[in-house]
Design a protein around this motif. Structure first.
Motif, PDB file in Angstrom:
ATOM      1  N   GLN A 157     -10.550  -5.177  19.744  1.00  0.00           N
ATOM      2  CA  GLN A 157     -10.990  -5.068  21.139  1.00  0.00           C
ATOM      3  C   GLN A 157     -10.336  -6.149  22.002  1.00  0.00           C
ATOM      4  O   GLN A 157      -9.866  -5.888  23.112  1.00  0.00           O
ATOM      5  CB  GLN A 157     -12.512  -5.188  21.209  1.00  0.00           C
ATOM      6  N   LYS A 158     -10.275  -7.378  21.441  1.00  0.00           N
ATOM      7  CA  LYS A 158      -9.624  -8.472  22.167  1.00  0.00           C
ATOM      8  C   LYS A 158      -8.134  -8.180  22.371  1.00  0.00           C
ATOM      9  O   LYS A 158      -7.570  -8.453  23.425  1.00  0.00           O
ATOM     10  CB  LYS A 158      -9.802  -9.788  21.410  1.00  0.00           C
ATOM     11  N   TYR A 202     -13.206  -4.896  14.379  1.00  0.00           N
ATOM     12  CA  TYR A 202     -13.358  -4.183  15.647  1.00  0.00           C
ATOM     13  C   TYR A 202     -13.278  -5.147  16.828  1.00  0.00           C
ATOM     14  O   TYR A 202     -12.622  -4.866  17.833  1.00  0.00           O
ATOM     15  CB  TYR A 202     -14.695  -3.434  15.663  1.00  0.00           C
ATOM     16  N   LYS A 203     -13.925  -6.297  16.703  1.00  0.00           N
ATOM     17  CA  LYS A 203     -13.896  -7.286  17.776  1.00  0.00           C
ATOM     18  C   LYS A 203     -12.471  -7.798  18.022  1.00  0.00           C
ATOM     19  O   LYS A 203     -12.043  -7.971  19.165  1.00  0.00           O
ATOM     20  CB  LYS A 203     -14.830  -8.453  17.430  1.00  0.00           C
ATOM     21  N   ASN A 204     -11.752  -8.055  16.918  1.00  0.00           N
ATOM     22  CA  ASN A 204     -10.371  -8.521  17.063  1.00  0.00           C
ATOM     23  C   ASN A 204      -9.500  -7.475  17.750  1.00  0.00           C
ATOM     24  O   ASN A 204      -8.667  -7.795  18.599  1.00  0.00           O
ATOM     25  CB  ASN A 204      -9.783  -8.874  15.698  1.00  0.00           C
TER      26      ASN A 204
END
Length: 624
Positions: A423-424, A419-421
């Motif tokens: 989002q980036k 999810y973080k990747n």
């Protein structure tokens, strides 16, 4: 023309530029009910009704056979005769298939399948799934047909019903071949020959061995193993000469086609194709005539386009006669580029192509929905039965609770990282769009206004002293100004809210003109609701790139764009009849690279199928 007139015209131009399957089936059944009321005699025995059905079928009066099959169903239901009820459903499916109403045929085969499930008749279950998978295959739904056939094997493989098993293997083999999985297709085909060796006296060995051999020849030809394929076809031709005209015609037709594929200058190809056509015309075999005329149209495509068009139109007429949408599209695939090459208007054909393609897709989806619902109900019943036994093993499952917890934790961590990747990645893409917008605004507000000011200033000069050079300068400045306005329009923010569908349709239609017809279809209001914002933006830009490229380079007279979705998979199909291009010479084209990069950013895919002088086809797919 004065400059203010030019600008007025410019701004004016900018302002100007800025039935379902279930209903059809219900109607068909209602019409049959009217006829059924006239034939119903409650005193008729089941054996008598079956005899009447057989008599109508022998005379090819299939509508009457359907009416009496319904009569058989009602009588069997009154007697609670499950076996005859299933048989009556099967008969309705069989005769609907004879009149090429495949959605209704599939429905009644499915009804028979449901009843066979309830009485646990494994052989009949497999037989009905074979009927259903063959309909899916004939509609071009090879994935769906293969899945249904594999389901059928789970019921009949433990039995000795070789004919049904071989039929299911044949469906899987053909489907794998059409999907391009040639090694798998050969593997399933080889299974059939293995079964035939074990059961050499089975009916399938006598009635369908030629079809199975032809399938093998077709697979080998798809692998470009033409000589191996031709050896098989020669064997069939030698065995059927003077004994089975239709199989002989099929063998020499395929042989002629494969010889042409191997060597377009082979003189024997034309003679074989024409000989096959003559036999099929004598036998009046519509499906055979379609095959022959399609192959002849392909044979003459680059040699004699008028003759090729004549054969393609014959295939089209036969496809209409038997109401075969797949064959209709195959004929139109040849007719459209041939008419384009000959300078013949093909607008009506293009509209029919789009309509037929949409109808075929609706039929596929409706049929999948029928079987999927039945399969789900069956699986739910099995789950309920398993649940009763599962309660005994609860204590054993407790021992793996710790491992399950650990696995869940790992999955959660993996999800968070993913999810973080993502989002980036979204942030980087959004930053890119903001940069594009700033650049577009700067070009429009600063450079555009400066040029406009210069144009106004030049206009104030005495026109009587204006030279040709100044006129040319004005025209060039006007051209530059138009391009700058186009850049601003290209990077205009995209509304991804409720009006996205309207904006998407408006984008497509805006590229139409008197010389280029744009064909699309109206979509449901909620069609795009589930699509994420970022995906909507990327799709919009990719379609815009395709249309811009078409406008600049293709010289297309028509463009067709269709959108479809199945569960969480969206498909956008683009087709034009322009000049096309050679992919080997344009593999690094900036526009195509941009489209590919945008689709990769949303984990989607775009596949180009360009044919020089025959147009461009592009298929966009993505999941949500």
């Amino acid at each position: 023309m004065k400059l203010n007139q030019i600008l007025s015209s410019f701004f004016f131009i900018c302002a100007i530029g800025g039935y379902s399957l279930l209903a059809a089936e219900k109607a068909t059944i209602n019409n049959l009910n009217l006829g059924y009321a006239l034939v119903m005699e409650p005193t008729d025995s089941l054996a008598m009704i079956k005899k009447q059905i057989g008599a109508f079928a022998k005379k090819k009066e299939y509508n009457k056979a359907i009416l009496y099959s319904k009569k058989l169903l009602d009588q069997a239901q009154k007697l609670a005769d499950s076996s005859t009820i299933a048989n009556a459903y099967w008969r309705q499916g069989f005769y609907f298939k004879k009149i090429n109403q495949l959605d209704s045929a599939f429905y009644y085969f499915n009804q028979a399948y449901i009843l066979n499930l309830s009485i646990n008749d494994s052989i009949a279950i497999g037989d009905r799934l074979l009927d259903m998978s063959n309909i899916q295959k004939s509609l071009g739904d090879f994935n769906g047909g293969m899945i249904t056939a594999i389901d059928g094997l789970t019921y009949v493989e433990p039995t000795n019903e070789v004919e049904v098993i071989i039929g299911l293997h044949q469906t899987i083999s053909v489907s794998q071949k059409e999907l391009g999985n040639y090694n798998e297709a050969l593997r399933w085909n080889e299974k059939i020959f293995t079964l035939l060796k074990k059961k050499p006296t089975s009916k399938i060995a006598e009635s369908s061995s030629y079809i199975i051999m032809t399938t093998r020849a077709n697979i080998l030809a798809s692998q470009k193993k033409y000589q191996e394929s031709i050896l098989i076809l020669d064997s069939i031709a030698n065995k059927t000469l003077g004994k089975n005209d239709l199989e002989y015609a099929r063998a020499i037709c395929n042989k002629g086609h494969f010889m042409w594929l191997e060597n377009a200058s082979n003189a024997e190809s034309e003679a074989l194709l024409l000989a096959s056509l003559a036999i099929r015309e004598k036998q009046n075999s519509a499906t055979g005539l379609i095959s022959s005329t399609i192959h002849l149209a392909e044979f003459y495509f680059n040699k004699d386009k008028k003759k090729a068009l004549s054969y393609a139109e014959q295939a089209f007429e036969n496809a209409l006669k038997i109401k075969n949408d797949v064959a209709l599209l195959e004929a139109l695939d040849l007719i459209l580029p041939l008419k384009h090459a000959l300078g013949v208007d093909a607008t009506t054909d293009a509209i029919l192509y789009s309509k037929t393609q949409n109808n075929l897709e609706k039929t596929k989806q409706a049929i999948r929905a029928i079987y999927a619902a039945t399969k789900y109900d069956n699986e739910q019943l099995e789950k309920e039965n398993l649940k009763l036994g599962a309660e005994i093993a609860i204590r054993e499952k407790q021992t793996i609770l710790a491992f399950s917890s650990a696995a869940f934790a790992l999955c959660l961590i993996g999800f968070i990282v993913y999810y973080k990747n993502q989002q980036k990645k979204r942030e980087r893409l959004e930053q890119g769009y903001k940069t594009e917008l700033r650049l577009a605004k700067k070009i429009h507000d600063e450079l555009g206004n400066d040029i406009h000011y210069l144009m106004a200033k030049i206009e104030q000069e005495d026109e009587s002293n204006a030279s040709v050079k100044n006129t040319t300068l004005l025209q060039n400045l006007d051209h530059i100004y138009r391009r700058i306005r186009d850049i601003s329009k290209e990077f205009t923010p995209i509304n991804t809210g409720d009006s996205y569908g309207d904006d998407f349709a408006a984008l497509i239609k805006s590229y139409g003109s008197n010389t280029t017809k744009i064909i699309t279809k109206e979509l449901p209001l909620d069609f795009w609701n589930a699509v994420p914002k970022q995906t909507k933006i990327e799709l919009f830009r990719v379609v815009q790139e395709l249309l811009t490229n078409m406008k600049k380079h293709s010289q297309a007279s028509f463009v067709a764009i269709t959108c479809a979705k199945q569960k969480n998979v969206y498909t956008v199909k683009y087709v034009d009849n322009g000049v096309g291009f050679n992919p080997n010479e344009h593999s690094s084209g900036l526009g195509l690279k941009n489209a590919e990069n945008r689709m990769q950013a949303i984990r989607g895919n775009i596949i180009f199928e360009p044919k020089p002088s025959e147009g461009v086809s592009a298929t966009i797919t993505f999941s949500i």
